[in-house]
Scaffold this motif. Structure first.
Motif, PDB file in Angstrom:
ATOM      1  N   GLU A   1       0.969  -1.131   0.013  1.00  0.00           N
ATOM      2  CA  GLU A   1       0.012  -0.015   0.093  1.00  0.00           C
ATOM      3  C   GLU A   1       0.827   1.297   0.094  1.00  0.00           C
ATOM      4  N   ALA A   2       1.872   1.154   0.587  1.00  0.00           N
ATOM      5  CA  ALA A   2       2.683   2.542   0.828  1.00  0.00           C
ATOM      6  C   ALA A   2       3.176   2.766  -0.541  1.00  0.00           C
ATOM      7  N   LEU A   3       3.773   1.684  -1.082  1.00  0.00           N
ATOM      8  CA  LEU A   3       4.448   1.943  -2.602  1.00  0.00           C
ATOM      9  C   LEU A   3       3.397   2.510  -3.485  1.00  0.00           C
ATOM     10  N   MET A   4       2.310   1.926  -3.273  1.00  0.00           N
ATOM     11  CA  MET A   4       1.093   2.382  -4.500  1.00  0.00           C
ATOM     12  C   MET A   4       0.636   3.726  -3.874  1.00  0.00           C
ATOM     13  N   ARG A   5       0.824   4.337  -2.773  1.00  0.00           N
ATOM     14  CA  ARG A   5       0.307   5.817  -2.624  1.00  0.00           C
ATOM     15  C   ARG A   5       1.645   6.659  -3.146  1.00  0.00           C
ATOM     16  N   LEU A   6       2.972   6.220  -2.947  1.00  0.00           N
ATOM     17  CA  LEU A   6       3.865   6.973  -3.601  1.00  0.00           C
ATOM     18  C   LEU A   6       3.625   6.927  -5.089  1.00  0.00           C
ATOM     19  N   GLN A   7       3.618   5.789  -5.516  1.00  0.00           N
ATOM     20  CA  GLN A   7       3.318   5.731  -7.122  1.00  0.00           C
ATOM     21  C   GLN A   7       2.280   6.858  -7.632  1.00  0.00           C
ATOM     22  N   PHE A   8       1.239   6.691  -6.799  1.00  0.00           N
ATOM     23  CA  PHE A   8       0.009   7.672  -7.073  1.00  0.00           C
ATOM     24  C   PHE A   8       0.511   9.251  -7.026  1.00  0.00           C
ATOM     25  N   ALA A   9       1.057   9.474  -5.899  1.00  0.00           N
ATOM     26  CA  ALA A   9       1.932  10.684  -5.584  1.00  0.00           C
ATOM     27  C   ALA A   9       2.621  11.191  -6.580  1.00  0.00           C
ATOM     28  N   ALA A  10       3.577  10.306  -6.987  1.00  0.00           N
ATOM     29  CA  ALA A  10       4.522  10.803  -8.249  1.00  0.00           C
ATOM     30  C   ALA A  10       3.959  11.028  -9.508  1.00  0.00           C
ATOM     31  N   LYS A  11       2.834  10.010  -9.901  1.00  0.00           N
ATOM     32  CA  LYS A  11       1.702  10.471 -11.282  1.00  0.00           C
ATOM     33  C   LYS A  11       1.182  11.695 -11.096  1.00  0.00           C
ATOM     34  N   ALA A  12       0.647  12.027  -9.727  1.00  0.00           N
ATOM     35  CA  ALA A  12      -0.221  13.218  -9.825  1.00  0.00           C
ATOM     36  C   ALA A  12       0.708  14.516  -9.765  1.00  0.00           C
ATOM     37  N   ASN A  13       2.021  14.383  -9.177  1.00  0.00           N
ATOM     38  CA  ASN A  13       2.838  15.287  -9.311  1.00  0.00           C
ATOM     39  C   ASN A  13       4.312  15.054  -9.620  1.00  0.00           C
ATOM     40  N   PRO A  14       4.401  14.625 -10.775  1.00  0.00           N
ATOM     41  CA  PRO A  14       5.841  14.573 -11.274  1.00  0.00           C
ATOM     42  C   PRO A  14       6.909  15.156 -11.039  1.00  0.00           C
ATOM     43  N   GLU A  15       6.618  16.660 -10.963  1.00  0.00           N
ATOM     44  CA  GLU A  15       7.740  17.560 -10.587  1.00  0.00           C
ATOM     45  C   GLU A  15       8.150  17.599  -9.206  1.00  0.00           C
ATOM     46  N   ASN A  16       7.349  16.717  -8.288  1.00  0.00           N
ATOM     47  CA  ASN A  16       7.900  16.676  -6.978  1.00  0.00           C
ATOM     48  C   ASN A  16       8.892  15.628  -6.884  1.00  0.00           C
ATOM     49  N   LEU A  17       9.954  16.288  -6.603  1.00  0.00           N
ATOM     50  CA  LEU A  17      11.367  15.439  -6.468  1.00  0.00           C
ATOM     51  C   LEU A  17      11.440  14.524  -5.210  1.00  0.00           C
ATOM     52  N   SER A  18      11.041  15.022  -4.400  1.00  0.00           N
ATOM     53  CA  SER A  18      10.882  14.602  -3.075  1.00  0.00           C
ATOM     54  C   SER A  18       9.947  13.143  -2.899  1.00  0.00           C
ATOM     55  N   VAL A  19       9.119  13.284  -3.646  1.00  0.00           N
ATOM     56  CA  VAL A  19       8.126  12.122  -3.510  1.00  0.00           C
ATOM     57  C   VAL A  19       8.758  10.949  -4.695  1.00  0.00           C
ATOM     58  N   ARG A  20       9.401  11.624  -5.643  1.00  0.00           N
ATOM     59  CA  ARG A  20      10.080  10.861  -6.568  1.00  0.00           C
ATOM     60  C   ARG A  20      11.085  10.152  -5.726  1.00  0.00           C
ATOM     61  N   ASN A  21      11.819  10.766  -5.003  1.00  0.00           N
ATOM     62  CA  ASN A  21      12.968  10.128  -4.241  1.00  0.00           C
ATOM     63  C   ASN A  21      12.597   9.033  -3.099  1.00  0.00           C
ATOM     64  N   ASP A  22      11.508   9.367  -2.819  1.00  0.00           N
ATOM     65  CA  ASP A  22      10.829   8.272  -1.516  1.00  0.00           C
ATOM     66  C   ASP A  22      10.486   7.163  -2.345  1.00  0.00           C
ATOM     67  N   LEU A  23       9.859   7.382  -3.544  1.00  0.00           N
ATOM     68  CA  LEU A  23       9.283   6.285  -4.446  1.00  0.00           C
ATOM     69  C   LEU A  23      10.490   5.468  -4.723  1.00  0.00           C
ATOM     70  N   ALA A  24      11.647   6.027  -5.203  1.00  0.00           N
ATOM     71  CA  ALA A  24      12.834   5.385  -5.899  1.00  0.00           C
ATOM     72  C   ALA A  24      13.339   4.319  -4.689  1.00  0.00           C
ATOM     73  N   LEU A  25      13.491   5.164  -3.565  1.00  0.00           N
ATOM     74  CA  LEU A  25      14.058   4.471  -2.203  1.00  0.00           C
ATOM     75  C   LEU A  25      13.253   3.308  -1.945  1.00  0.00           C
TER      76      LEU A  25
END
Length: 144
Positions: A2-26
């Motif tokens: 679930e946490a990964l799915m939420r991060l994927q959703f947040a990254a798709k919703a706001n692809p410019e948010n590098l903090s979210v993308r970093n959390d997703l990649a980690l």
């Protein structure tokens, strides 16, 4: 998960948010070896957008080290320390890369910096580990 799915959703919703993308990649990286290429792709994207992104450099160094690509790991670990010279974890990561590549002297230097910058931060990674690094460095240098 679930946490990964939420991060994927947040990254798709706001692809410019590098903090979210970093959390997703980690989070992707932590899922295991079969996901490392995907994590690497995310961290690489972050660095294309922001070449001075400290977290991306620190984390991509861990991915490269895990994959056995120590030259690339060293490149990014050095950049992380350059960007944040007072970050204990960055020095600890750099010490580990130096140690794996056989540069014990630099491993000891950055290990000591990590301990000085973050006393108590690494749990058991304190004076005993610093001393162990020192002993290994002396042995490798042929003086032990």
């Amino acid at each position: 998960d679930e946490a990964l799915m939420r991060l994927q959703f947040a990254a798709k919703a706001n692809p410019e948010n590098l903090s979210v993308r970093n959390d997703l990649a980690l989070a992707i990286f932590k899922r295991g070896r079969e996901h490392w290429a995907r994590a690497l792709k995310e961290f690489t994207y972050i660095l294309r957008v922001d070449a001075d992104n400290f977290l991306a450099h620190k984390n991509i160094a861990a991915v490269y080290a895990a994959r056995g690509r120590y030259e690339k790991a060293l490149e990014h670990a050095l950049e992380a320390v350059k960007l944040r010279p007072d970050d204990a974890a960055a020095h600890r990561n750099l010490a580990q890369v130096y140690d794996v590549t056989g540069n014990s002297r630099e491993a000891v230097v950055h290990n000591r910096k990590a301990i000085a910058l973050g006393p108590g931060r690494f749990g058991h990674y304190e004076k005993a580990d610093a001393e162990a690094y020192r002993r290994v460095a002396v042995q490798r240098a042929g003086r032990g």
